[in-house]
Design a protein around this motif. Structure first.
Motif, mmCIF file in Angstrom:
data_model
loop_
_atom_site.group_PDB
_atom_site.id
_atom_site.type_symbol
_atom_site.label_atom_id
_atom_site.label_comp_id
_atom_site.label_asym_id
_atom_site.label_seq_id
_atom_site.Cartn_x
_atom_site.Cartn_y
_atom_site.Cartn_z
ATOM 1 N N ASN A 2 3.400 -4.621 98.207
ATOM 2 C CA ASN A 2 3.783 -3.222 98.314
ATOM 3 C C ASN A 2 5.206 -3.070 98.851
ATOM 4 N N LYS A 3 5.741 -1.881 98.670
ATOM 5 C CA LYS A 3 7.135 -1.589 99.031
ATOM 6 C C LYS A 3 7.385 -1.767 100.531
ATOM 7 N N GLU A 4 6.437 -1.381 101.360
ATOM 8 C CA GLU A 4 6.591 -1.512 102.812
ATOM 9 C C GLU A 4 6.761 -2.978 103.213
ATOM 10 N N ASN A 5 5.947 -3.853 102.636
ATOM 11 C CA ASN A 5 6.055 -5.270 102.958
ATOM 12 C C ASN A 5 7.355 -5.875 102.438
ATOM 13 N N LEU A 6 7.786 -5.462 101.248
ATOM 14 C CA LEU A 6 9.075 -5.940 100.731
ATOM 15 C C LEU A 6 10.216 -5.525 101.660
ATOM 16 N N ASN A 7 10.131 -4.324 102.195
ATOM 17 C CA ASN A 7 11.158 -3.863 103.132
ATOM 18 C C ASN A 7 11.155 -4.692 104.413
ATOM 19 N N LEU A 8 9.978 -5.153 104.839
ATOM 20 C CA LEU A 8 9.909 -6.019 106.019
ATOM 21 C C LEU A 8 10.653 -7.329 105.773
ATOM 22 N N PHE A 9 10.515 -7.889 104.579
ATOM 23 C CA PHE A 9 11.263 -9.100 104.229
ATOM 24 C C PHE A 9 12.767 -8.825 104.262
ATOM 25 N N LYS A 10 13.184 -7.702 103.686
ATOM 26 C CA LYS A 10 14.612 -7.358 103.657
ATOM 27 C C LYS A 10 15.168 -7.173 105.061
ATOM 28 N N GLU A 11 14.432 -6.474 105.891
ATOM 29 C CA GLU A 11 14.900 -6.227 107.265
ATOM 30 C C GLU A 11 14.962 -7.513 108.079
ATOM 31 N N LEU A 12 13.961 -8.366 107.936
ATOM 32 C CA LEU A 12 13.977 -9.641 108.649
ATOM 33 C C LEU A 12 15.148 -10.498 108.175
ATOM 34 N N GLY A 21 24.465 -15.852 111.534
ATOM 35 C CA GLY A 21 25.834 -15.790 111.040
ATOM 36 C C GLY A 21 26.107 -16.534 109.750
ATOM 37 N N PHE A 22 25.112 -16.716 108.905
ATOM 38 C CA PHE A 22 25.404 -17.389 107.636
ATOM 39 C C PHE A 22 25.885 -16.365 106.611
ATOM 40 N N LYS A 23 26.824 -16.821 105.787
ATOM 41 C CA LYS A 23 27.435 -15.934 104.786
ATOM 42 C C LYS A 23 26.806 -16.097 103.404
ATOM 43 N N HIS A 24 26.468 -17.333 103.037
ATOM 44 C CA HIS A 24 25.927 -17.586 101.702
ATOM 45 C C HIS A 24 24.453 -17.192 101.673
ATOM 46 N N PRO A 25 24.077 -16.321 100.742
ATOM 47 C CA PRO A 25 22.685 -15.851 100.709
ATOM 48 C C PRO A 25 21.710 -16.902 100.187
ATOM 49 N N ALA A 26 20.483 -16.773 100.614
ATOM 50 C CA ALA A 26 19.378 -17.561 100.071
ATOM 51 C C ALA A 26 18.595 -16.652 99.130
ATOM 52 N N LYS A 27 18.115 -17.213 98.044
ATOM 53 C CA LYS A 27 17.252 -16.455 97.132
ATOM 54 C C LYS A 27 15.820 -16.577 97.620
ATOM 55 N N ARG A 61 -2.723 -14.277 102.625
ATOM 56 C CA ARG A 61 -2.005 -14.483 103.887
ATOM 57 C C ARG A 61 -1.548 -13.136 104.414
ATOM 58 N N HIS A 62 -1.687 -12.933 105.700
ATOM 59 C CA HIS A 62 -1.234 -11.705 106.342
ATOM 60 C C HIS A 62 0.288 -11.642 106.283
ATOM 61 N N ILE A 63 0.815 -10.435 106.201
ATOM 62 C CA ILE A 63 2.266 -10.256 106.103
ATOM 63 C C ILE A 63 2.987 -10.881 107.301
ATOM 64 N N LYS A 64 2.395 -10.831 108.488
ATOM 65 C CA LYS A 64 3.043 -11.440 109.658
ATOM 66 C C LYS A 64 3.199 -12.944 109.471
ATOM 67 N N ASP A 65 2.211 -13.581 108.889
ATOM 68 C CA ASP A 65 2.287 -15.018 108.642
ATOM 69 C C ASP A 65 3.343 -15.321 107.579
ATOM 70 N N GLN A 66 3.420 -14.501 106.561
ATOM 71 C CA GLN A 66 4.436 -14.679 105.523
ATOM 72 C C GLN A 66 5.842 -14.540 106.109
ATOM 73 N N LEU A 67 6.032 -13.553 106.960
ATOM 74 C CA LEU A 67 7.342 -13.330 107.579
ATOM 75 C C LEU A 67 7.709 -14.468 108.521
ATOM 76 N N ARG A 68 6.743 -14.999 109.226
ATOM 77 C CA ARG A 68 6.988 -16.135 110.119
ATOM 78 C C ARG A 68 7.458 -17.344 109.301
ATOM 79 N N THR A 69 6.817 -17.584 108.170
ATOM 80 C CA THR A 69 7.226 -18.679 107.291
ATOM 81 C C THR A 69 8.630 -18.427 106.756
ATOM 82 N N PHE A 70 8.917 -17.204 106.371
ATOM 83 C CA PHE A 70 10.243 -16.835 105.868
ATOM 84 C C PHE A 70 11.311 -17.108 106.922
#
Length: 101
Positions: A2-12, A21-27, A61-70
């Motif tokens: 869902n959109k809310e969870n995608l936004n959590l990834f973006k914000e994190l 401080g890294f400049k080169h993005p990760a996909k 997997r719970h979103i918190k666990d996914q974000l922790r892995t990210f």
């Protein structure tokens, strides 16, 4: 996802990028894999240092666990960019070992 969870990834991502401080993005790739999820010691995610890509497994997997892995994989991204982690066979061997579990 869902959109809310995608936004959590973006914000994190933005937060960790600012802090580290890294400049080169990760996909980022979010992968659904039921066979993986059914394994008690399933893969949770991995970083590909050759492509600078992060894959997070999301099934059952719970979103918190996914974000922790990210967050964990973003630290590997920073290590590669800073030359603090070898981008070599040793890393690949370790990843292969853990992906079999």
């Amino acid at each position: 996802m869902n959109k809310e969870n995608l936004n959590l990834f973006k914000e994190l991502y933005k937060y960790i990028q600012r802090q580290l401080g890294f400049k080169h993005p990760a996909k980022l790739f979010l992968k659904s894999d039921l066979e993986n999820a059914e394994n008690s010691l399933c893969k949770t995610g991995f970083y590909d240092p050759e492509k600078l890509e992060i894959t997070i497994f999301t099934t059952q997997r719970h979103i918190k666990d996914q974000l922790r892995t990210f967050a964990h994989e973003l630290f590997h991204h920073k290590q590669i960019l800073d030359g603090k982690m070898d981008n070599n066979a040793q890393y690949e061997d370790r990843r292969a070992l853990f992906s079999k579990r």
